[in-house]
Design a protein around this motif. Structure first.
Motif, PDB file in Angstrom:
ATOM      1  N   LEU A   1       0.804  -1.217   0.000  1.00  0.00           N
ATOM      2  CA  LEU A   1       0.000   0.000   0.000  1.00  0.00           C
ATOM      3  C   LEU A   1       0.845   1.280   0.000  1.00  0.00           C
ATOM      4  O   LEU A   1       0.533   2.224  -0.736  1.00  0.00           O
ATOM      5  N   PRO A   2       1.948   1.370   0.776  1.00  0.00           N
ATOM      6  CA  PRO A   2       2.749   2.613   0.747  1.00  0.00           C
ATOM      7  C   PRO A   2       3.348   2.918  -0.617  1.00  0.00           C
ATOM      8  O   PRO A   2       3.559   4.088  -0.972  1.00  0.00           O
ATOM      9  N   ASP A   3       3.633   1.867  -1.409  1.00  0.00           N
ATOM     10  CA  ASP A   3       4.269   2.082  -2.708  1.00  0.00           C
ATOM     11  C   ASP A   3       3.256   2.307  -3.822  1.00  0.00           C
ATOM     12  O   ASP A   3       3.575   2.947  -4.834  1.00  0.00           O
TER      13      ASP A   3
ATOM     14  N   LEU B   1     -11.672  11.320   8.539  1.00  0.00           N
ATOM     15  CA  LEU B   1     -10.237  11.033   8.472  1.00  0.00           C
ATOM     16  C   LEU B   1      -9.482  11.469   9.716  1.00  0.00           C
ATOM     17  O   LEU B   1      -8.390  10.954  10.002  1.00  0.00           O
ATOM     18  N   ALA B   2     -10.017  12.426  10.448  1.00  0.00           N
ATOM     19  CA  ALA B   2      -9.281  13.050  11.548  1.00  0.00           C
ATOM     20  C   ALA B   2      -8.801  12.068  12.613  1.00  0.00           C
ATOM     21  O   ALA B   2      -7.640  12.165  13.052  1.00  0.00           O
ATOM     22  N   PRO B   3      -9.605  11.093  13.087  1.00  0.00           N
ATOM     23  CA  PRO B   3      -9.096  10.190  14.129  1.00  0.00           C
ATOM     24  C   PRO B   3      -7.870   9.392  13.692  1.00  0.00           C
ATOM     25  O   PRO B   3      -6.903   9.269  14.461  1.00  0.00           O
ATOM     26  N   LEU B   4      -7.884   8.871  12.480  1.00  0.00           N
ATOM     27  CA  LEU B   4      -6.714   8.130  12.003  1.00  0.00           C
ATOM     28  C   LEU B   4      -5.528   9.051  11.785  1.00  0.00           C
ATOM     29  O   LEU B   4      -4.375   8.675  12.069  1.00  0.00           O
TER      30      LEU B   4
ATOM     31  N   VAL C   1      -1.294   5.284   6.811  1.00  0.00           N
ATOM     32  CA  VAL C   1      -2.273   4.806   7.788  1.00  0.00           C
ATOM     33  C   VAL C   1      -3.674   5.294   7.412  1.00  0.00           C
ATOM     34  O   VAL C   1      -4.654   4.543   7.497  1.00  0.00           O
ATOM     35  N   VAL C   2      -3.763   6.545   6.974  1.00  0.00           N
ATOM     36  CA  VAL C   2      -5.063   7.065   6.564  1.00  0.00           C
ATOM     37  C   VAL C   2      -5.566   6.328   5.321  1.00  0.00           C
ATOM     38  O   VAL C   2      -6.768   6.068   5.181  1.00  0.00           O
ATOM     39  N   ALA C   3      -4.636   5.945   4.434  1.00  0.00           N
ATOM     40  CA  ALA C   3      -5.031   5.205   3.238  1.00  0.00           C
ATOM     41  C   ALA C   3      -5.619   3.844   3.590  1.00  0.00           C
ATOM     42  O   ALA C   3      -6.398   3.288   2.800  1.00  0.00           O
TER      43      ALA C   3
ATOM     44  N   ALA D   1      -7.867   0.347  -7.566  1.00  0.00           N
ATOM     45  CA  ALA D   1      -7.146   1.623  -7.613  1.00  0.00           C
ATOM     46  C   ALA D   1      -7.798   2.666  -6.715  1.00  0.00           C
ATOM     47  O   ALA D   1      -7.104   3.479  -6.089  1.00  0.00           O
ATOM     48  N   ALA D   2      -9.128   2.631  -6.616  1.00  0.00           N
ATOM     49  CA  ALA D   2      -9.833   3.597  -5.771  1.00  0.00           C
ATOM     50  C   ALA D   2      -9.617   3.337  -4.287  1.00  0.00           C
ATOM     51  O   ALA D   2      -9.913   4.207  -3.461  1.00  0.00           O
ATOM     52  N   SER D   3      -9.102   2.163  -3.952  1.00  0.00           N
ATOM     53  CA  SER D   3      -8.874   1.814  -2.540  1.00  0.00           C
ATOM     54  C   SER D   3      -7.464   2.122  -2.071  1.00  0.00           C
ATOM     55  O   SER D   3      -7.109   1.795  -0.932  1.00  0.00           O
ATOM     56  N   LEU D   4      -6.662   2.747  -2.921  1.00  0.00           N
ATOM     57  CA  LEU D   4      -5.250   2.931  -2.601  1.00  0.00           C
ATOM     58  C   LEU D   4      -4.879   4.361  -2.251  1.00  0.00           C
ATOM     59  O   LEU D   4      -3.770   4.606  -1.775  1.00  0.00           O
ATOM     60  N   THR D   5      -5.781   5.318  -2.468  1.00  0.00           N
ATOM     61  CA  THR D   5      -5.406   6.723  -2.365  1.00  0.00           C
ATOM     62  C   THR D   5      -6.391   7.493  -1.505  1.00  0.00           C
ATOM     63  O   THR D   5      -7.602   7.257  -1.575  1.00  0.00           O
ATOM     64  N   ASN D   6      -5.863   8.425  -0.708  1.00  0.00           N
ATOM     65  CA  ASN D   6      -6.699   9.314   0.096  1.00  0.00           C
ATOM     66  C   ASN D   6      -7.331  10.378  -0.812  1.00  0.00           C
ATOM     67  O   ASN D   6      -6.704  11.380  -1.132  1.00  0.00           O
TER      68      ASN D   6
END
Length: 199
Positions: A51-53, A99-102, A112-114, A156-161
């Motif tokens: 996920l980070p990459d 998103l704020a709690p994460l 982590v937010v992703a 692809a839609a699940s990988l980015t904030n």
């Protein structure tokens, strides 16, 4: 001379023969709960792998994280959400509060937010499976779940904030709630439909 069998219990002899169901007929219910974890396992693997990459951090993500930083560090709480493609129009601010709690727990770590978006993608796979199965039967649920779990666009839609990337979950959830209300003739899921409108 050929004679027919005597009638039993006041019924004709031909009606005395009953058709019993096949004892070896498979019950689809246990099979359903074996296949579903496999579909969700594949969906989870494809969305969380590296996920980070694989995630993207561009101008939209930078804008959103500046808003999150202002919330968590400076105490500036937004009343408007991310701007839409139409000038002067904004989405709801609930996106930032989601998103704020994460963001706070991770020290504003985008990876982590992703994970929230990846988890939402897996949740959308489950809802697609359930909704299609409830409307059109187990086979339709199986096919829809597999197709959505393996969809490159959905992955692809699940990988980015990015706020549009939650559409898989936030669109399917109220639709499933509406179907549940309609099929049971109850309105207990209406709050889900109203809540989605604020996101």
């Amino acid at each position: 001379m050929i004679t027919s069998a005597p009638a039993t219990a006041g019924r004709p002899a031909a009606a005395a023969v009953s058709h019993q169901p096949h004892e070896l007929e498979l019950d689809p219910q246990p099979l359903r709960w074996v296949v579903l974890p496999a579909i969700l396992g594949v969906a989870t693997f494809l969305r969380f792998l590296s996920l980070p990459d694989r995630g993207i951090f561009d101008s939209d993500q930078g804008r959103d994280f500046l808003v999150l930083r202002a919330m968590l560090v400076d105490g500036v709480w937004p009343l408007l959400g991310p701007p839409a493609s139409v000038g002067g129009v904004h989405h709801g601010a609930a996106y930032y509060y989601l998103l704020a709690p994460l963001a706070w727990a991770s020290g504003l770590d985008p990876t982590v937010v992703a994970m929230l978006f990846a988890t939402a993608g897996v949740g959308a796979v489950f809802l697609v499976w359930w909704l299609a199965g409830s409307i059109a039967g187990p086979t339709a649920g199986l096919v829809a779940g597999i197709v959505y779990a393996l969809s490159p666009t959905a992955i692809a839609a699940s990988l980015t904030n990015w706020n549009p990337n939650l559409i898989g979950l936030t669109a399917t959830l109220p639709l499933a709630a509406a179907w549940k209300d309609w099929s049971t003739r109850r309105t207990r899921w209406g709050a889900v439909e109203i809540g989605r409108a604020h996101v």
